[in-house]
Design a protein around this motif. Structure first.
Motif, PDB file in Angstrom:
ATOM      1  N   TYR A   5       0.847  -1.196   0.000  1.00 25.40           N
ATOM      2  CA  TYR A   5       0.000   0.000   0.000  1.00 25.40           C
ATOM      3  C   TYR A   5       0.878   1.241   0.000  1.00 25.40           C
ATOM      4  CZ  TYR A   5      -4.467   2.321   0.403  1.00 25.40           C
ATOM      5  OH  TYR A   5      -5.589   3.057   0.106  1.00 25.40           O
ATOM      6  N   GLY A  10      -0.192  10.306   6.671  1.00 29.17           N
ATOM      7  CA  GLY A  10      -0.829   9.715   7.843  1.00 29.17           C
ATOM      8  C   GLY A  10      -0.287   8.337   8.164  1.00 29.17           C
ATOM      9  N   MET A  11      -0.086   7.530   7.114  1.00 35.02           N
ATOM     10  CA  MET A  11       0.411   6.166   7.327  1.00 35.02           C
ATOM     11  C   MET A  11       1.885   6.191   7.732  1.00 35.02           C
ATOM     12  SD  MET A  11      -0.117   2.938   4.798  1.00 35.02           S
ATOM     13  CE  MET A  11       0.660   1.358   5.054  1.00 35.02           C
ATOM     14  N   TRP A  14       2.115   7.135  11.364  1.00 30.51           N
ATOM     15  CA  TRP A  14       1.779   5.982  12.215  1.00 30.51           C
ATOM     16  C   TRP A  14       2.922   4.963  12.230  1.00 30.51           C
ATOM     17  CZ3 TRP A  14       0.934   1.126   9.795  1.00 30.51           C
ATOM     18  CH2 TRP A  14       0.569   0.103  10.664  1.00 30.51           C
ATOM     19  N   MET A  81      -5.931  15.828  17.776  1.00 27.48           N
ATOM     20  CA  MET A  81      -7.027  15.385  16.894  1.00 27.48           C
ATOM     21  C   MET A  81      -8.094  14.622  17.678  1.00 27.48           C
ATOM     22  SD  MET A  81      -5.075  14.451  13.358  1.00 27.48           S
ATOM     23  CE  MET A  81      -4.014  13.186  14.040  1.00 27.48           C
ATOM     24  N   ASP A  82      -7.664  13.899  18.722  1.00 27.72           N
ATOM     25  CA  ASP A  82      -8.634  13.173  19.563  1.00 27.72           C
ATOM     26  C   ASP A  82      -9.574  14.156  20.264  1.00 27.72           C
ATOM     27  OD1 ASP A  82      -8.195  10.514  19.155  1.00 27.72           O
ATOM     28  OD2 ASP A  82      -6.734  10.277  20.771  1.00 27.72           O
ATOM     29  N   PRO A  85     -11.644  16.887  16.819  1.00 25.08           N
ATOM     30  CA  PRO A  85     -11.611  16.164  15.529  1.00 25.08           C
ATOM     31  C   PRO A  85     -11.540  17.080  14.301  1.00 25.08           C
ATOM     32  CG  PRO A  85     -13.196  15.147  17.000  1.00 25.08           C
ATOM     33  CD  PRO A  85     -12.744  16.402  17.688  1.00 25.08           C
ATOM     34  N   THR A  88      -8.405  17.061  12.211  1.00 28.52           N
ATOM     35  CA  THR A  88      -8.039  15.987  11.273  1.00 28.52           C
ATOM     36  C   THR A  88      -7.859  16.557   9.865  1.00 28.52           C
ATOM     37  OG1 THR A  88     -10.386  15.496  11.007  1.00 28.52           O
ATOM     38  CG2 THR A  88      -9.146  14.101  12.525  1.00 28.52           C
ATOM     39  N   HIS A  91      -4.155  17.269   9.446  1.00 30.28           N
ATOM     40  CA  HIS A  91      -3.227  16.278   9.999  1.00 30.28           C
ATOM     41  C   HIS A  91      -1.877  16.300   9.303  1.00 30.28           C
ATOM     42  CE1 HIS A  91      -3.158  12.947   6.986  1.00 30.28           C
ATOM     43  NE2 HIS A  91      -4.267  13.514   6.576  1.00 30.28           N
TER      44      HIS A  91
ATOM     45  N   ARG B 202      -6.226   3.994  14.566  1.00 33.29           N
ATOM     46  CA  ARG B 202      -4.920   4.546  14.942  1.00 33.29           C
ATOM     47  C   ARG B 202      -4.642   5.858  14.206  1.00 33.29           C
ATOM     48  NH1 ARG B 202      -5.769   1.530  18.305  1.00 33.29           N
ATOM     49  NH2 ARG B 202      -4.644  -0.313  19.023  1.00 33.29           N
ATOM     50  N   THR B 203      -5.715   6.521  13.780  1.00 33.77           N
ATOM     51  CA  THR B 203      -5.602   7.810  13.056  1.00 33.77           C
ATOM     52  C   THR B 203      -4.526   7.765  11.964  1.00 33.77           C
ATOM     53  OG1 THR B 203      -4.210   8.672  14.847  1.00 33.77           O
ATOM     54  CG2 THR B 203      -6.530   9.291  14.874  1.00 33.77           C
ATOM     55  N   ILE B 204      -4.655   6.762  11.093  1.00 35.96           N
ATOM     56  CA  ILE B 204      -3.665   6.573  10.028  1.00 35.96           C
ATOM     57  C   ILE B 204      -4.059   7.354   8.765  1.00 35.96           C
ATOM     58  CG2 ILE B 204      -2.570   4.804   8.559  1.00 35.96           C
ATOM     59  CD1 ILE B 204      -3.058   2.827  10.923  1.00 35.96           C
ATOM     60  N   PHE B 205      -5.357   7.636   8.620  1.00 35.56           N
ATOM     61  CA  PHE B 205      -5.887   8.468   7.531  1.00 35.56           C
ATOM     62  C   PHE B 205      -5.901   7.803   6.161  1.00 35.56           C
ATOM     63  CE2 PHE B 205      -5.041  11.646  10.751  1.00 35.56           C
ATOM     64  CZ  PHE B 205      -6.161  12.452  10.664  1.00 35.56           C
ATOM     65  N   ASN B 206      -5.560   6.519   6.055  1.00 40.69           N
ATOM     66  CA  ASN B 206      -5.708   5.837   4.758  1.00 40.69           C
ATOM     67  C   ASN B 206      -7.164   5.854   4.316  1.00 40.69           C
ATOM     68  OD1 ASN B 206      -3.034   5.229   4.670  1.00 40.69           O
ATOM     69  ND2 ASN B 206      -3.264   3.011   4.664  1.00 40.69           N
ATOM     70  N   THR B 218     -11.834   9.706   9.095  1.00 42.67           N
ATOM     71  CA  THR B 218     -11.138   9.684  10.396  1.00 42.67           C
ATOM     72  C   THR B 218     -11.807  10.640  11.374  1.00 42.67           C
ATOM     73  OG1 THR B 218      -9.116   9.296   9.135  1.00 42.67           O
ATOM     74  CG2 THR B 218      -8.858   9.784  11.466  1.00 42.67           C
ATOM     75  N   ARG B 219     -12.237  11.783  10.873  1.00 41.97           N
ATOM     76  CA  ARG B 219     -12.919  12.737  11.738  1.00 41.97           C
ATOM     77  C   ARG B 219     -14.209  12.127  12.300  1.00 41.97           C
ATOM     78  NH1 ARG B 219     -15.281  18.706  10.020  1.00 41.97           N
ATOM     79  NH2 ARG B 219     -16.225  19.165  12.040  1.00 41.97           N
ATOM     80  N   LEU B 222     -13.376   9.734  15.062  1.00 43.93           N
ATOM     81  CA  LEU B 222     -12.991  10.415  16.303  1.00 43.93           C
ATOM     82  C   LEU B 222     -14.193  11.073  16.967  1.00 43.93           C
ATOM     83  CD1 LEU B 222      -9.548  11.958  15.257  1.00 43.93           C
ATOM     84  CD2 LEU B 222      -9.988   9.889  16.567  1.00 43.93           C
TER      85      LEU B 222
END
Lengths: 120, 233
Positions: A5, A10-11, A14, A81-82, A85, A88, A91, B202-206, B218-219, B222
């Motif tokens: 992928y 974002g990825m 992480w 972000m938690d 929101p 986001t 981000h 895990r807020t990866i945003f894919n 993602t928003r 959350l």
């Protein structure tokens, strides 16, 4: 899948968070062992400290500092972000801000840790 | 122009496993990847199998892994991919039935698990259930979902833990949780507070990147997480 992928910010954020987290965990294990040695075998403890002070040890300390700093900054990004929101939407910008802070804080710290290697 | 179209093919009756097959296909910059797949199927190899229905980005049938990212084959154009070499594979993380067709049963079971319908305990109204424009706007974004599974199958948390309910189901739950007319909020939040619910994000945003409808996935996840925390506080 992880390799196939094509990751975006974002990825990547992480993935680095995970890698730095595992690195910090490995260090904590080492740290528990070396602190244990200070009581159990002071001679071995001195040897370990000499390894820490060697060029390779200092390089490893610098990497540890980098892992801690990245993990902390990205953790704050996730917390923001938690709680809100709406962030986001930004981000990617928050991640770039992380790298700016990482550079500003990390470079002087790396300089201080690595300086003795160059005899200063 | 000629493009090199690589397709990850798999026929369980013939092949030991998935394998890449290259096709040289004539393409225009404005062609969509779906047009190229049709060209291969109609002119080169009729056994190529993929789903598509409306072919206009509405039904959500033809989500695939295109050049390493989940996209709708009917929406992404050759010019958007920016190169003459492209790869098409089935959605990641879902069992492959044949070629580009994946088993969506598990995906739809999770969709149903969040009760994606209006829950009202009172007697049915004689007229429509009125709602202010502000209340309607609160969940507008998540009404756009077409259940293509591009989000869920792009999520590393889902790849690692297939029992995770996944972004698409949470988006569907969000659509009703924040609907002022709905009375099933507590039930849905209870379902999503499960260890395989929202906490696996895990807020990866894919998911947000993959959504062909531009939903802020993602928003939405959350916001549901925050609603669970506020409810339990």
């Amino acid at each position: 899948m992880l390799i196939r992928y094509r990751a975006r910010e974002g990825m990547l954020a992480w993935a680095f968070h995970r890698i730095s987290g595992v690195a910090i965990w490995v260090f904590v294990i080492f740290h528990v062992i070396d602190i244990f040695l200070s009581g159990a075998d002071p001679g071995a403890y001195d040897t370990v400290l000499q390894i820490y002070a060697s060029p390779i040890g200092r390089l490893a300390e610098t990497l540890l500092g980098a892992a801690l700093l990245y993990h902390a900054l990205n953790g704050l990004r996730i917390i923001v972000m938690d709680f809100w929101p709406i962030f986001t939407r930004y981000h990617r910008q928050l991640w770039y801000l992380n790298w700016a802070l990482f550079t500003i804080v990390g470079l002087p710290v790396a300089f201080v840790i690595l300086k003795p290697i160059f005899g200063q | 122009m000629q493009v090199d179209l690589r397709i990850l093919r798999y026929d369980p009756e013939r092949d030991a496993g998935p394998h890449w097959v290259s096709y040289s296909v004539e393409a225009e910059p404005m062609d969509r990847v779906l047009d190229l797949l049709h060209r291969v199927k109609y002119e080169v190899d009729g056994s190529l199998t993929f789903r598509r229905s409306c072919a206009h980005g509405v039904c959500g049938s033809d989500a695939m892994l295109i050049n390493g990212r989940n996209r709708l084959a009917c929406k992404i154009r050759v010019e958007q991919l920016g190169r003459r070499r492209m790869s098409v594979a089935p959605l990641p993380g879902l069992p492959v039935i044949k070629d580009l067709v994946v088993d969506m049963d598990g995906f739809f079971a999770k969709y149903r698990s969040v009760q994606p319908f209006l829950i009202s305990n009172g007697p049915p109204p004689t007229r429509e259930r009125l709602q202010s424009p502000e209340d309607r706007a609160r969940y507008d974004d998540t009404t756009k979902c077409i259940l293509c599974a591009a989000c869920t199958s792009s999520c590393p948390s889902f790849w690692a833990q297939p029992s995770y309910v996944g972004p698409a189901a949470i988006v569907q739950a969000h659509r009703f949780i924040f609907d002022s007319r709905d009375e099933g909020t507590d039930e849905r939040l209870e379902i999503l507070a499960d260890p395989d619910g929202v906490w696996r994000c895990r807020t990866i945003f894919n998911c947000t990147d993959a959504c062909p409808r531009g939903i802020e996935v993602t928003r939405a996840i959350l916001e549901v997480s925050a609603a669970i925390v506020e409810r339990q506080a």
